[in-house]
Scaffold this motif. Structure first.
Motif, PDB file in Angstrom:
ATOM      1  N   SER A 190       0.819  -1.207   0.000  1.00  0.00           N
ATOM      2  CA  SER A 190       0.000   0.000   0.000  1.00  0.00           C
ATOM      3  C   SER A 190       0.854   1.259   0.000  1.00  0.00           C
ATOM      4  CB  SER A 190      -0.923   0.008   1.224  1.00  0.00           C
ATOM      5  OG  SER A 190      -1.650   1.222   1.291  1.00  0.00           O
ATOM      6  N   LYS A 191       0.377   2.292  -0.696  1.00  0.00           N
ATOM      7  CA  LYS A 191       1.035   3.592  -0.676  1.00  0.00           C
ATOM      8  C   LYS A 191       0.524   4.466   0.459  1.00  0.00           C
ATOM      9  CE  LYS A 191       1.968   3.772  -5.658  1.00  0.00           C
ATOM     10  NZ  LYS A 191       1.743   4.534  -6.916  1.00  0.00           N
ATOM     11  N   LEU A 192      -0.514   4.017   1.148  1.00  0.00           N
ATOM     12  CA  LEU A 192      -1.039   4.792   2.266  1.00  0.00           C
ATOM     13  C   LEU A 192      -0.035   4.823   3.421  1.00  0.00           C
ATOM     14  CD1 LEU A 192      -4.748   3.548   2.396  1.00  0.00           C
ATOM     15  CD2 LEU A 192      -3.896   5.718   1.473  1.00  0.00           C
ATOM     16  N   VAL A 193       0.051   5.966   4.075  1.00  0.00           N
ATOM     17  CA  VAL A 193       0.980   6.128   5.192  1.00  0.00           C
ATOM     18  C   VAL A 193       0.190   6.062   6.501  1.00  0.00           C
ATOM     19  CG1 VAL A 193       2.664   7.633   6.299  1.00  0.00           C
ATOM     20  CG2 VAL A 193       2.485   7.572   3.796  1.00  0.00           C
ATOM     21  N   PHE A 194       0.606   5.148   7.377  1.00  0.00           N
ATOM     22  CA  PHE A 194      -0.070   4.954   8.645  1.00  0.00           C
ATOM     23  C   PHE A 194       0.844   5.328   9.807  1.00  0.00           C
ATOM     24  CE2 PHE A 194      -1.949   1.906   5.666  1.00  0.00           C
ATOM     25  CZ  PHE A 194      -3.276   2.303   5.738  1.00  0.00           C
ATOM     26  N   ARG A 195       0.246   5.427  10.955  1.00  0.00           N
ATOM     27  CA  ARG A 195       1.005   5.720  12.162  1.00  0.00           C
ATOM     28  C   ARG A 195       1.655   4.431  12.664  1.00  0.00           C
ATOM     29  NH1 ARG A 195      -0.945   9.448  17.214  1.00  0.00           N
ATOM     30  NH2 ARG A 195       0.911   9.139  18.513  1.00  0.00           N
ATOM     31  N   GLY A 196       2.933   4.489  12.943  1.00  0.00           N
ATOM     32  CA  GLY A 196       3.661   3.324  13.405  1.00  0.00           C
ATOM     33  C   GLY A 196       3.940   3.377  14.895  1.00  0.00           C
ATOM     34  N   PRO A 197       4.819   2.520  15.354  1.00  0.00           N
ATOM     35  CA  PRO A 197       5.560   1.538  14.574  1.00  0.00           C
ATOM     36  C   PRO A 197       4.632   0.476  13.973  1.00  0.00           C
ATOM     37  CG  PRO A 197       6.517   1.840  16.771  1.00  0.00           C
ATOM     38  CD  PRO A 197       5.187   2.498  16.781  1.00  0.00           C
ATOM     39  N   ALA A 198       5.040  -0.084  12.850  1.00  0.00           N
ATOM     40  CA  ALA A 198       4.246  -1.110  12.189  1.00  0.00           C
ATOM     41  C   ALA A 198       4.100  -2.326  13.101  1.00  0.00           C
ATOM     42  CB  ALA A 198       4.900  -1.517  10.877  1.00  0.00           C
ATOM     43  N   LYS A 199       2.923  -2.906  13.084  1.00  0.00           N
ATOM     44  CA  LYS A 199       2.633  -4.100  13.897  1.00  0.00           C
ATOM     45  C   LYS A 199       2.715  -5.349  13.022  1.00  0.00           C
ATOM     46  CE  LYS A 199       1.566  -1.653  17.577  1.00  0.00           C
ATOM     47  NZ  LYS A 199       0.176  -1.558  18.059  1.00  0.00           N
ATOM     48  N   SER A 200       3.092  -6.439  13.641  1.00  0.00           N
ATOM     49  CA  SER A 200       3.129  -7.712  12.927  1.00  0.00           C
ATOM     50  C   SER A 200       1.706  -8.191  12.641  1.00  0.00           C
ATOM     51  CB  SER A 200       3.866  -8.761  13.768  1.00  0.00           C
ATOM     52  OG  SER A 200       3.726 -10.047  13.183  1.00  0.00           O
ATOM     53  N   THR A 201       1.518  -8.726  11.456  1.00  0.00           N
ATOM     54  CA  THR A 201       0.224  -9.320  11.106  1.00  0.00           C
ATOM     55  C   THR A 201       0.349 -10.843  10.966  1.00  0.00           C
ATOM     56  OG1 THR A 201       0.654  -8.903   8.744  1.00  0.00           O
ATOM     57  CG2 THR A 201      -0.573  -7.218   9.964  1.00  0.00           C
ATOM     58  N   ASP A 202       1.378 -11.402  11.609  1.00  0.00           N
ATOM     59  CA  ASP A 202       1.613 -12.852  11.557  1.00  0.00           C
ATOM     60  C   ASP A 202       0.964 -13.582  12.720  1.00  0.00           C
ATOM     61  OD1 ASP A 202       3.130 -12.569   9.253  1.00  0.00           O
ATOM     62  OD2 ASP A 202       5.005 -12.304  10.366  1.00  0.00           O
ATOM     63  N   GLN A 203       0.287 -12.851  13.604  1.00  0.00           N
ATOM     64  CA  GLN A 203      -0.391 -13.460  14.746  1.00  0.00           C
ATOM     65  C   GLN A 203      -1.764 -12.807  14.877  1.00  0.00           C
ATOM     66  OE1 GLN A 203       1.606 -12.310  18.404  1.00  0.00           O
ATOM     67  NE2 GLN A 203       2.397 -10.458  17.432  1.00  0.00           N
ATOM     68  N   ASP A 204      -2.553 -13.258  15.869  1.00  0.00           N
ATOM     69  CA  ASP A 204      -3.858 -12.653  16.077  1.00  0.00           C
ATOM     70  C   ASP A 204      -3.730 -11.153  16.321  1.00  0.00           C
ATOM     71  OD1 ASP A 204      -5.288 -14.927  15.736  1.00  0.00           O
ATOM     72  OD2 ASP A 204      -5.789 -15.231  17.843  1.00  0.00           O
ATOM     73  N   TYR A 205      -4.598 -10.388  15.677  1.00  0.00           N
ATOM     74  CA  TYR A 205      -4.593  -8.940  15.878  1.00  0.00           C
ATOM     75  C   TYR A 205      -5.969  -8.386  15.556  1.00  0.00           C
ATOM     76  CZ  TYR A 205      -4.113  -8.787  10.751  1.00  0.00           C
ATOM     77  OH  TYR A 205      -4.300  -8.964   9.402  1.00  0.00           O
ATOM     78  N   VAL A 206      -6.185  -7.168  16.050  1.00  0.00           N
ATOM     79  CA  VAL A 206      -7.374  -6.388  15.722  1.00  0.00           C
ATOM     80  C   VAL A 206      -6.934  -5.268  14.800  1.00  0.00           C
ATOM     81  CG1 VAL A 206      -9.138  -4.823  16.656  1.00  0.00           C
ATOM     82  CG2 VAL A 206      -8.578  -6.936  17.879  1.00  0.00           C
ATOM     83  N   ALA A 207      -7.697  -5.012  13.745  1.00  0.00           N
ATOM     84  CA  ALA A 207      -7.399  -3.916  12.827  1.00  0.00           C
ATOM     85  C   ALA A 207      -8.420  -2.801  13.021  1.00  0.00           C
ATOM     86  CB  ALA A 207      -7.423  -4.396  11.382  1.00  0.00           C
ATOM     87  N   VAL A 208      -7.945  -1.564  13.022  1.00  0.00           N
ATOM     88  CA  VAL A 208      -8.838  -0.403  13.130  1.00  0.00           C
ATOM     89  C   VAL A 208      -8.649   0.463  11.898  1.00  0.00           C
ATOM     90  CG1 VAL A 208      -9.588   1.552  14.513  1.00  0.00           C
ATOM     91  CG2 VAL A 208      -8.623  -0.451  15.643  1.00  0.00           C
TER      92      VAL A 208
END
Length: 271
Positions: free
Chosen positions: A21-39
């Motif tokens: 994605s070219k969208l810029v988000f607030r970090g630090p970046a989180k891992s998406t290799d385990q259970d997570y909630v997305a907002v």
């Protein structure tokens, strides 16, 4: 106390990307290799001038990674047409979808920038015919354009507003289908309207009811812009007026309280 600081000392938002994605988000970046909630959300979810936005506070309360997909100036279009971000949402155990305004998305009357959705790209022939006296090259932002059209004619503006509402419902149903997983709607209902109306702009309870049938829950939180209460916010010496238009620290805590309760219940039941 609030903190008016030099530009060198303002918050480090650790800007990051997810996938391609070219969208810029607030970090630090989180891992998406385990259970997570997305907002998923706009400037409110991003949490500008706030050291710890509500997504971080929810993560603390639930001890579950929360991926902040809040993007400044974004509307629905920025996300629904971005396969990389939709993939992140699909991979989440639960997704929170902020109810964003209807003004920042392309529709039959005008086009917006594909990522910075608050930017006005141009009118359709239909809009030019309705407002034939308007020079649309004068506008760079949707809100400026809409405010001007509203002042010129309430009757003609009602046609535009109704189109935005219809387009919003269609786009919300599209993003829900694209997420294709369990989600909650987060309705940050502003109590004090501006010239065009209360935020999220042009979105009413009847519209939310129409798109809420697939949601696990609708979390409604009454909010106000910081205004003169900049307690705990971190902003540059010339940014006080901008910070006043954002959600303050106390409001982020209020959102986190409401959202954490709902998420805890649905995570517990294995939603």
């Amino acid at each position: 106390m609030s903190y008016a600081v030099s530009r060198a000392d303002t918050l480090d938002y650790a800007p990051c990307h997810y996938g391609g994605s070219k969208l810029v988000f607030r970090g630090p970046a989180k891992s998406t290799d385990q259970d997570y909630v997305a907002v998923i959300g706009g400037t409110e979810t991003y949490g500008r001038f706030v050291a710890r936005p509500f997504s971080d506070l929810v993560e603390d309360r639930l001890n579950v990674p929360v991926v902040n997909l809040g993007c400044q100036h974004a509307g629905i279009d920025a996300f629904v047409f971005d396969p990389a971000i939709m993939s992140v949402a699909k991979g989440a155990r639960l997704t929170v979808l902020q109810v964003m305004g209807a003004q920042n998305m392309s529709n039959r009357f005008y086009r917006v920038h594909p990522r910075r959705n608050d930017r006005f790209l141009g009118p359709s022939d239909m809009l030019r015919s309705i407002y034939s006296e308007v020079d649309f090259t004068d506008f760079s932002f949707n809100r400026h354009m809409l405010s001007t059209l509203q002042m010129l004619s309430l009757d003609r503006f009602s046609l535009l507003r109704d189109e935005l509402r219809r387009a919003w419902i269609a786009r919300m149903k599209l993003i829900q289908r694209t997420i294709d997983g369990p989600f909650l709607l987060l309705w940050l209902r502003e109590e004090l309207p501006n010239g065009l109306g209360a935020e999220p702009l042009f979105v009413g309870a009847d519209m939310i009811a129409e798109v809420a049938d697939q949601a696990l829950d609708v979390i409604e939180v009454p909010v106000r812009r910081a205004g003169g209460d900049l307690e705990g916010m971190v902003y540059g010496a010339m940014q006080g007026s901008i910070a006043a238009q954002m959600l303050g620290v106390e409001t982020h805590h209020l959102i986190a309280e409401h959202l954490s309760k709902a998420l805890a219940e649905h995570l517990k039941t294995g939603a």
